[in-house]
Design a protein around this motif. Sequence first.
Motif, short mmCIF file in Angstrom:
data_model
loop_
_atom_site.label_atom_id
_atom_site.label_comp_id
_atom_site.label_asym_id
_atom_site.label_seq_id
_atom_site.Cartn_x
_atom_site.Cartn_y
_atom_site.Cartn_z
N CYS A 1 43.10 36.16 38.03
CA CYS A 1 42.27 35.17 37.35
C CYS A 1 41.15 34.64 38.24
O CYS A 1 40.27 33.94 37.80
CB CYS A 1 43.13 34.03 36.85
SG CYS A 1 44.31 33.48 38.07
N TRP A 2 41.20 34.97 39.53
CA TRP A 2 40.10 34.59 40.41
C TRP A 2 40.00 35.61 41.53
O TRP A 2 40.92 36.38 41.77
CB TRP A 2 40.26 33.18 40.98
CG TRP A 2 41.56 32.94 41.71
CD1 TRP A 2 42.67 32.32 41.21
CD2 TRP A 2 41.89 33.27 43.07
NE1 TRP A 2 43.66 32.27 42.17
CE2 TRP A 2 43.21 32.84 43.30
CE3 TRP A 2 41.19 33.91 44.11
CZ2 TRP A 2 43.86 33.02 44.53
CZ3 TRP A 2 41.84 34.09 45.32
CH2 TRP A 2 43.15 33.65 45.54
N LEU A 3 38.89 35.60 42.21
CA LEU A 3 38.77 36.46 43.38
C LEU A 3 37.82 35.82 44.38
O LEU A 3 37.08 34.91 44.06
CB LEU A 3 38.32 37.87 43.00
CG LEU A 3 37.14 38.07 42.05
CD1 LEU A 3 35.87 38.31 42.85
CD2 LEU A 3 37.40 39.28 41.19
N THR A 4 37.92 36.30 45.60
CA THR A 4 37.01 35.84 46.65
C THR A 4 36.12 37.01 47.00
O THR A 4 36.59 38.14 47.14
CB THR A 4 37.80 35.42 47.90
OG1 THR A 4 38.91 34.64 47.51
CG2 THR A 4 36.93 34.58 48.81
N VAL A 5 34.84 36.72 47.13
CA VAL A 5 33.88 37.76 47.43
C VAL A 5 33.23 37.44 48.76
O VAL A 5 32.87 36.30 49.04
CB VAL A 5 32.81 37.83 46.31
CG1 VAL A 5 31.69 38.79 46.68
CG2 VAL A 5 33.47 38.27 45.01
N GLU A 6 33.08 38.47 49.58
CA GLU A 6 32.43 38.28 50.87
C GLU A 6 31.11 39.02 50.83
O GLU A 6 31.01 40.10 50.28
CB GLU A 6 33.31 38.87 51.97
CG GLU A 6 32.81 38.55 53.35
CD GLU A 6 33.82 38.98 54.41
OE1 GLU A 6 33.68 38.52 55.55
OE2 GLU A 6 34.72 39.78 54.08
N THR A 7 30.11 38.41 51.43
CA THR A 7 28.77 38.96 51.34
C THR A 7 28.35 39.59 52.66
O THR A 7 29.09 39.51 53.63
CB THR A 7 27.80 37.83 51.01
OG1 THR A 7 27.85 36.93 52.12
CG2 THR A 7 28.24 37.12 49.76
N ASP A 8 27.17 40.16 52.65
CA ASP A 8 26.65 40.85 53.83
C ASP A 8 26.72 39.97 55.08
O ASP A 8 26.97 40.45 56.17
CB ASP A 8 25.18 41.25 53.62
CG ASP A 8 25.02 42.05 52.34
OD1 ASP A 8 26.05 42.58 51.86
OD2 ASP A 8 23.91 42.14 51.83
#
Length: 122
Positions: A39-46
């Motif tokens: 139901c959720w996620l964590t996203v990591e960027t460049d």
Amino acid sequence: AEQTAISPKKLEKKLKSSKKLENVAVKGKVTDVCDKKGCWLTVETDDNEKFFVKMKDYAFFVPTALKGKNIVLEGSAETKIISVDEQKHYAEDAKKSQAEINAITKPQEEIRFVANGIKVVN
């Protein structure tokens, strides 16, 4: 939509001037997915920034297999102050250690992204 995806750094700049942005696309790599039902996620960027994504109205769930994939998210973003309780709740969901959970002592400002679409790009 991929060509219109902006980096979360840009997103952050935009959110400085307006508290909420509709219809944005952001590109990043999935680092964490809620075990319970995606139901959720964590996203990591460049630039190693992490941000938190919820699914709009829980209309769809993400497979935990998305972990490590690069995705483009479409939806709206806003800046929110996250309470200590809420942070602890998510830390527990993410199976963080008790030490990590105890380390949460103050509210923090966070970019919250509410996704209505996700596309895997790799």
